[in-house]
Design a protein around this motif. Structure first.
Motif, PDB file in Angstrom:
ATOM      1  N   ALA A  16       0.787  -1.190  -0.046  1.00  0.00           N
ATOM      2  CA  ALA A  16      -0.149  -0.031  -0.055  1.00  0.00           C
ATOM      3  C   ALA A  16       0.817   1.209   0.025  1.00  0.00           C
ATOM      4  CB  ALA A  16      -1.028  -0.001   1.142  1.00  0.00           C
ATOM      5  N   THR A  17       2.113   1.225   0.789  1.00  0.00           N
ATOM      6  CA  THR A  17       2.929   2.531   0.857  1.00  0.00           C
ATOM      7  C   THR A  17       3.657   2.709  -0.459  1.00  0.00           C
ATOM      8  OG1 THR A  17       2.947   2.077   3.262  1.00  0.00           O
ATOM      9  CG2 THR A  17       4.591   3.548   2.227  1.00  0.00           C
ATOM     10  N   VAL A  18       3.965   1.468  -1.111  1.00  0.00           N
ATOM     11  CA  VAL A  18       4.629   1.747  -2.383  1.00  0.00           C
ATOM     12  C   VAL A  18       3.713   2.333  -3.354  1.00  0.00           C
ATOM     13  CG1 VAL A  18       5.603   0.251  -4.401  1.00  0.00           C
ATOM     14  CG2 VAL A  18       6.099  -0.222  -2.445  1.00  0.00           C
ATOM     15  N   GLN A  23       2.686   7.323  -6.519  1.00  0.00           N
ATOM     16  CA  GLN A  23       2.164   8.891  -7.122  1.00  0.00           C
ATOM     17  C   GLN A  23       2.680   9.851  -7.377  1.00  0.00           C
ATOM     18  OE1 GLN A  23      -1.033   8.114  -8.073  1.00  0.00           O
ATOM     19  NE2 GLN A  23      -0.702   5.893  -7.345  1.00  0.00           N
ATOM     20  N   ASN A  24       4.210   9.964  -6.420  1.00  0.00           N
ATOM     21  CA  ASN A  24       4.799  11.163  -6.663  1.00  0.00           C
ATOM     22  C   ASN A  24       5.908  10.937  -7.749  1.00  0.00           C
ATOM     23  OD1 ASN A  24       3.765  12.377  -4.458  1.00  0.00           O
ATOM     24  ND2 ASN A  24       5.119  11.355  -2.964  1.00  0.00           N
ATOM     25  N   ASP A  33       7.625  -4.043 -12.698  1.00  0.00           N
ATOM     26  CA  ASP A  33       8.796  -4.603 -12.427  1.00  0.00           C
ATOM     27  C   ASP A  33       9.464  -3.849 -11.368  1.00  0.00           C
ATOM     28  OD1 ASP A  33       8.396  -6.983 -13.903  1.00  0.00           O
ATOM     29  OD2 ASP A  33       9.854  -6.051 -15.391  1.00  0.00           O
ATOM     30  N   ALA A  34       9.633  -2.430 -11.783  1.00  0.00           N
ATOM     31  CA  ALA A  34      10.178  -1.551 -10.500  1.00  0.00           C
ATOM     32  C   ALA A  34       9.477  -1.528  -9.188  1.00  0.00           C
ATOM     33  CB  ALA A  34      10.400   0.036 -11.148  1.00  0.00           C
ATOM     34  N   LEU A  35       8.002  -1.414  -9.311  1.00  0.00           N
ATOM     35  CA  LEU A  35       7.436  -1.490  -8.177  1.00  0.00           C
ATOM     36  C   LEU A  35       7.354  -2.773  -7.183  1.00  0.00           C
ATOM     37  CD1 LEU A  35       3.895   0.010  -9.519  1.00  0.00           C
ATOM     38  CD2 LEU A  35       5.736   1.042  -8.180  1.00  0.00           C
ATOM     39  N   ALA A  36       7.593  -4.002  -7.836  1.00  0.00           N
ATOM     40  CA  ALA A  36       7.870  -5.194  -7.389  1.00  0.00           C
ATOM     41  C   ALA A  36       9.375  -4.840  -6.713  1.00  0.00           C
ATOM     42  CB  ALA A  36       7.657  -6.568  -8.392  1.00  0.00           C
ATOM     43  N   GLU A  78      10.613   4.420   1.117  1.00  0.00           N
ATOM     44  CA  GLU A  78      11.204   5.721   0.773  1.00  0.00           C
ATOM     45  C   GLU A  78      12.782   5.360   0.402  1.00  0.00           C
ATOM     46  OE1 GLU A  78      11.305   8.824   3.699  1.00  0.00           O
ATOM     47  OE2 GLU A  78       9.021   8.999   3.434  1.00  0.00           O
ATOM     48  N   PHE A  79      13.506   4.577   1.105  1.00  0.00           N
ATOM     49  CA  PHE A  79      14.830   4.047   0.647  1.00  0.00           C
ATOM     50  C   PHE A  79      14.838   3.264  -0.521  1.00  0.00           C
ATOM     51  CE2 PHE A  79      17.749   0.524   0.777  1.00  0.00           C
ATOM     52  CZ  PHE A  79      19.242   1.336   0.653  1.00  0.00           C
ATOM     53  N   ALA A  80      13.550   2.163  -0.762  1.00  0.00           N
ATOM     54  CA  ALA A  80      13.863   1.351  -1.683  1.00  0.00           C
ATOM     55  C   ALA A  80      13.336   2.137  -2.986  1.00  0.00           C
ATOM     56  CB  ALA A  80      12.499   0.604  -1.319  1.00  0.00           C
ATOM     57  N   ILE A  81      12.780   2.990  -2.913  1.00  0.00           N
ATOM     58  CA  ILE A  81      12.437   3.920  -4.198  1.00  0.00           C
ATOM     59  C   ILE A  81      13.801   4.590  -4.781  1.00  0.00           C
ATOM     60  CG2 ILE A  81      11.416   5.974  -5.149  1.00  0.00           C
ATOM     61  CD1 ILE A  81       8.794   5.236  -3.512  1.00  0.00           C
ATOM     62  N   GLY A  82      14.470   5.185  -3.882  1.00  0.00           N
ATOM     63  CA  GLY A  82      15.704   5.716  -4.312  1.00  0.00           C
ATOM     64  C   GLY A  82      16.722   4.724  -4.705  1.00  0.00           C
TER      65      GLY A  82
END
Length: 94
Positions: A16-18, A23-24, A33-36, A78-82
């Motif tokens: 849910a947080t991903v 959205q940003n 693939d990136a979301l997973a 947040e860390f994972a997105i970066g």
């Protein structure tokens, strides 16, 4: 023994947080693939919290523990997105 109901509580919270934080980053919303990958990186940064029913953890957690868990999920995502974006940028340069 019925083990089908056992799951890591953080999974739903991270997924849910991903989606919320993605959205940003509109380019991420189109990249499953990136979301997973982001979800996997975030989950690997969190301790496992196995439960059978979501209500189990809610019942046994104090308000402070619940707040800390939510904060930990936010920080891990947040860390994972970066991390995933940096890794994908490095791949693109090759």
């Amino acid at each position: 023994m019925d083990i089908a109901s056992i799951h890591n509580w953080y999974e739903k919270a991270v997924f849910a947080t991903v989606m919320q934080q993605a959205q940003n980053f509109p380019h991420l919303l189109e990249n499953d693939d990136a979301l997973a990958d982001i979800a996997c990186v975030a989950l690997n940064r969190l301790p496992p919290r196995y439960i059978r029913h979501d209500v189990d953890l809610a019942f046994f957690q104090t308000e402070q523990e619940r707040t800390e868990s939510e904060r930990a999920v936010e920080e891990a995502v947040e860390f994972a997105i970066g991390f995933v974006q940096a890794r994908n940028a490095m791949r693109a340069r090759r």
